[in-house]
Design a protein around this motif. Sequence first.
Motif: not given
Length: 225
Positions: A13-38
């Motif tokens: 609640a109150w958030h958006g897909g933007w809140c995952w940006d730092r995690l998405r960069a970290a997941m990319e380093a782990e070799g895992v693809d990500t998607r988000t929703v709003d």
Amino acid sequence: MTAPPTLLLVHGAWHGGWCWDRLRAAMEAEGVDTRTVDLPSAGGLGGIAEDTRVVREALAAMAGPVVVVAHSYGGIPAGQAVADAPDVVRVVYLAAFQLDVGESLLGFYGAPVPPASHEVEAVPGDPVDLFYADVPRTVAEEAAARLVPQSAKAFSDVVERAGWHHVPSTYIVCEHDRAIPVQSQETLAARADEVHRMATGHSPFLSAPAELAALLSKIARKIPA
């Protein structure tokens, strides 16, 4: 070596897909693809049905196995959406509401349903302390500035389907959470097939993205892709 499942990240609640940006960069380093929703309930007047529809549409557009990672309120529409999503191999509840059929967020706490005229829940008065107490101050303030009013309907709508009865589920308890009490999380976590714990506040995707990414990568990679 086969690729791990893709992660679909569903915000709270109150958030958006933007809140995952730092995690998405970290997941990319782990070799895992990500998607988000709003989710439309954040900044709009939609309820669980509208949010569920958006998650389902995102899942339908993804190929191959998917692990859904839902935070806080996002666990509610995610739980409904995975009920009829054949490619979802696990749903991860990150300090999230793993509700059952007939439950609502307010009902889980025994709180009354607000009057119909009460359309939105304003951003909490001190979101930095509530959501981001262990997040670097600059990052916390930037995140707090992006929060939007949340549809009140989403908190009172009742769950109609609980996909975690059929899809394997993992719960991640955030042990220093100031938004969802740890006791409440433990109650919810008892419904999951497995439980992990992090010594973080409510938003480890901002306070400990590398640690969370490593845990999610471990959870995802143990599932045959």
